[in-house]
Motif scaffolding. Structure first.
Motif, PDB file in Angstrom:
ATOM      1  N   GLN A  36       0.769  -1.236   0.090  1.00  0.00           N
ATOM      2  CA  GLN A  36      -0.085   0.060  -0.093  1.00  0.00           C
ATOM      3  C   GLN A  36       0.753   1.078  -0.019  1.00  0.00           C
ATOM      4  OE1 GLN A  36      -2.316  -0.804   3.495  1.00  0.00           O
ATOM      5  NE2 GLN A  36      -4.012  -1.771   2.300  1.00  0.00           N
ATOM      6  N   MET A  37       1.937   1.119   0.947  1.00  0.00           N
ATOM      7  CA  MET A  37       2.821   2.438   0.708  1.00  0.00           C
ATOM      8  C   MET A  37       3.474   2.640  -0.626  1.00  0.00           C
ATOM      9  SD  MET A  37       4.392   1.730   4.695  1.00  0.00           S
ATOM     10  CE  MET A  37       5.811   2.912   4.170  1.00  0.00           C
ATOM     11  N   LEU A  38       3.926   1.279  -1.326  1.00  0.00           N
ATOM     12  CA  LEU A  38       4.635   1.693  -2.292  1.00  0.00           C
ATOM     13  C   LEU A  38       3.534   2.283  -3.306  1.00  0.00           C
ATOM     14  CD1 LEU A  38       6.921  -1.505  -2.414  1.00  0.00           C
ATOM     15  CD2 LEU A  38       7.786   0.996  -2.315  1.00  0.00           C
ATOM     16  N   GLU A  39       2.285   1.695  -3.512  1.00  0.00           N
ATOM     17  CA  GLU A  39       1.296   2.090  -4.270  1.00  0.00           C
ATOM     18  C   GLU A  39       1.258   3.574  -4.357  1.00  0.00           C
ATOM     19  OE1 GLU A  39      -1.996  -0.486  -3.511  1.00  0.00           O
ATOM     20  OE2 GLU A  39      -1.328  -1.839  -5.197  1.00  0.00           O
ATOM     21  N   GLN A  40       1.003   4.211  -3.070  1.00  0.00           N
ATOM     22  CA  GLN A  40       0.955   5.617  -2.711  1.00  0.00           C
ATOM     23  C   GLN A  40       2.052   6.121  -3.322  1.00  0.00           C
ATOM     24  OE1 GLN A  40      -1.843   7.046  -1.761  1.00  0.00           O
ATOM     25  NE2 GLN A  40      -1.033   8.930  -1.760  1.00  0.00           N
ATOM     26  N   GLU A  41       3.458   5.786  -3.064  1.00  0.00           N
ATOM     27  CA  GLU A  41       4.483   6.428  -3.589  1.00  0.00           C
ATOM     28  C   GLU A  41       4.459   6.613  -5.149  1.00  0.00           C
ATOM     29  OE1 GLU A  41       8.519   5.201  -2.332  1.00  0.00           O
ATOM     30  OE2 GLU A  41       7.454   4.715  -0.307  1.00  0.00           O
ATOM     31  N   LEU A  42       4.121   5.267  -5.797  1.00  0.00           N
ATOM     32  CA  LEU A  42       3.867   5.352  -7.222  1.00  0.00           C
ATOM     33  C   LEU A  42       2.925   6.550  -7.692  1.00  0.00           C
ATOM     34  CD1 LEU A  42       4.611   4.213 -10.144  1.00  0.00           C
ATOM     35  CD2 LEU A  42       2.959   2.246  -9.490  1.00  0.00           C
ATOM     36  N   LYS A  43       1.788   6.509  -7.115  1.00  0.00           N
ATOM     37  CA  LYS A  43       0.838   7.469  -7.501  1.00  0.00           C
ATOM     38  C   LYS A  43       1.355   8.788  -7.389  1.00  0.00           C
ATOM     39  CE  LYS A  43      -3.303   4.695  -6.134  1.00  0.00           C
ATOM     40  NZ  LYS A  43      -4.275   4.426  -5.338  1.00  0.00           N
ATOM     41  N   GLU A  44       1.902   9.451  -6.112  1.00  0.00           N
ATOM     42  CA  GLU A  44       2.667  10.537  -5.939  1.00  0.00           C
ATOM     43  C   GLU A  44       3.697  10.851  -7.008  1.00  0.00           C
ATOM     44  OE1 GLU A  44       3.966  10.585  -1.923  1.00  0.00           O
ATOM     45  OE2 GLU A  44       2.060  10.370  -1.216  1.00  0.00           O
ATOM     46  N   ALA A  45       4.510   9.752  -7.441  1.00  0.00           N
ATOM     47  CA  ALA A  45       5.411  10.087  -8.595  1.00  0.00           C
ATOM     48  C   ALA A  45       4.775  10.113  -9.739  1.00  0.00           C
ATOM     49  CB  ALA A  45       6.537   8.899  -8.481  1.00  0.00           C
ATOM     50  N   GLN A  46       3.693   9.567 -10.101  1.00  0.00           N
ATOM     51  CA  GLN A  46       2.898   9.809 -11.441  1.00  0.00           C
ATOM     52  C   GLN A  46       2.373  11.060 -11.582  1.00  0.00           C
ATOM     53  OE1 GLN A  46       0.472   6.345 -11.202  1.00  0.00           O
ATOM     54  NE2 GLN A  46       1.788   5.130 -12.460  1.00  0.00           N
ATOM     55  N   ARG A  47       1.980  11.687 -10.418  1.00  0.00           N
ATOM     56  CA  ARG A  47       1.404  12.908 -10.376  1.00  0.00           C
ATOM     57  C   ARG A  47       2.171  14.117 -10.718  1.00  0.00           C
ATOM     58  NH1 ARG A  47      -2.350  10.674  -6.418  1.00  0.00           N
ATOM     59  NH2 ARG A  47      -0.998  11.445  -4.730  1.00  0.00           N
ATOM     60  N   SER A  48       3.490  13.683  -9.839  1.00  0.00           N
ATOM     61  CA  SER A  48       4.499  14.582 -10.093  1.00  0.00           C
ATOM     62  C   SER A  48       5.052  14.805 -11.448  1.00  0.00           C
ATOM     63  CB  SER A  48       5.769  14.273  -9.040  1.00  0.00           C
ATOM     64  OG  SER A  48       6.860  15.014  -9.186  1.00  0.00           O
ATOM     65  N   ARG A  49       5.101  13.718 -11.971  1.00  0.00           N
ATOM     66  CA  ARG A  49       5.691  13.437 -13.395  1.00  0.00           C
ATOM     67  C   ARG A  49       4.643  14.127 -14.398  1.00  0.00           C
ATOM     68  NH1 ARG A  49       6.288   8.542 -17.186  1.00  0.00           N
ATOM     69  NH2 ARG A  49       7.729   9.307 -18.782  1.00  0.00           N
ATOM     70  N   GLU A  50       3.293  13.918 -14.351  1.00  0.00           N
ATOM     71  CA  GLU A  50       2.276  14.615 -14.973  1.00  0.00           C
ATOM     72  C   GLU A  50       2.543  16.152 -14.706  1.00  0.00           C
ATOM     73  OE1 GLU A  50      -1.215  12.771 -14.073  1.00  0.00           O
ATOM     74  OE2 GLU A  50      -0.547  10.878 -14.739  1.00  0.00           O
ATOM     75  N   ALA A  51       2.576  16.682 -13.581  1.00  0.00           N
ATOM     76  CA  ALA A  51       2.656  18.378 -13.317  1.00  0.00           C
ATOM     77  C   ALA A  51       4.024  18.588 -13.982  1.00  0.00           C
ATOM     78  CB  ALA A  51       2.751  18.277 -11.699  1.00  0.00           C
ATOM     79  N   ASN A  52       4.998  18.024 -13.804  1.00  0.00           N
ATOM     80  CA  ASN A  52       6.377  18.582 -14.523  1.00  0.00           C
ATOM     81  C   ASN A  52       6.310  18.579 -16.112  1.00  0.00           C
ATOM     82  OD1 ASN A  52       7.714  18.733 -12.005  1.00  0.00           O
ATOM     83  ND2 ASN A  52       8.858  16.766 -12.285  1.00  0.00           N
ATOM     84  N   GLN A  53       5.525  17.410 -16.691  1.00  0.00           N
ATOM     85  CA  GLN A  53       5.156  17.565 -18.181  1.00  0.00           C
ATOM     86  C   GLN A  53       4.242  18.572 -18.486  1.00  0.00           C
ATOM     87  OE1 GLN A  53       3.871  13.506 -18.949  1.00  0.00           O
ATOM     88  NE2 GLN A  53       5.726  12.702 -19.182  1.00  0.00           N
ATOM     89  N   ASN A  54       3.613  18.982 -17.665  1.00  0.00           N
ATOM     90  CA  ASN A  54       2.684  20.214 -17.997  1.00  0.00           C
ATOM     91  C   ASN A  54       3.404  21.425 -17.790  1.00  0.00           C
ATOM     92  OD1 ASN A  54       0.350  18.414 -18.563  1.00  0.00           O
ATOM     93  ND2 ASN A  54      -0.252  18.599 -16.602  1.00  0.00           N
ATOM     94  N   VAL A  55       4.237  21.465 -16.988  1.00  0.00           N
ATOM     95  CA  VAL A  55       5.033  22.658 -16.675  1.00  0.00           C
ATOM     96  C   VAL A  55       6.259  22.919 -17.828  1.00  0.00           C
ATOM     97  CG1 VAL A  55       6.534  24.050 -14.975  1.00  0.00           C
ATOM     98  CG2 VAL A  55       4.490  22.835 -14.232  1.00  0.00           C
ATOM     99  N   ALA A  56       6.795  21.947 -17.976  1.00  0.00           N
ATOM    100  CA  ALA A  56       8.147  21.844 -18.746  1.00  0.00           C
ATOM    101  C   ALA A  56       7.827  22.275 -20.179  1.00  0.00           C
ATOM    102  CB  ALA A  56       8.499  20.292 -19.056  1.00  0.00           C
TER     103      ALA A  56
END
Length: 100
Positions: A36-56
């Motif tokens: 569960q903790m790893l799934e949460q970390e993965l979701k956060e990393a995916q959200r962060s990556r999407e946010a970075n792609q939108n800003v880049a």
């Protein structure tokens, strides 16, 4: 008497199995929590990556080289940059933007 010893041995075996089962349940619970903790970390990393792609920056829309040269000459009258220089600079910037 032998029945009593067999019953005692079976009871001891059941106690050992029960203890092992408890250890397995604890480990299983720990693993579920870790997943569960790893799934949460993965979701956060995916959200962060999407946010970075939108800003880049993607492909930048640069002004025409001649317009840039005119702006440069307007601000720096004695600039020795040529239209060819400005075109090369824009190509370099465009390639650098694609490398991001």
């Amino acid at each position: 008497m032998q029945d009593y010893q067999e019953l005692k041995a079976a009871n001891k075996q059941l106690t050992e199995w029960d203890a092992e089962l408890n250890r397995l349940h604890e480990r299983d619970g720990d693993l579920v929590l870790k997943v569960q903790m790893l799934e949460q970390e993965l979701k956060e990393a995916q959200r962060s990556r999407e946010a970075n792609q939108n800003v880049a920056p993607t492909n930048a829309d640069f002004p025409e080289p001649a317009d840039l040269l005119n702006q440069l000459k307007g601000q720096r009258k004695k600039s020795i940059a040529s239209l060819a220089d400005i075109e090369v600079i824009l190509e370099l910037l465009d390639r650098a933007g694609g490398a991001l």
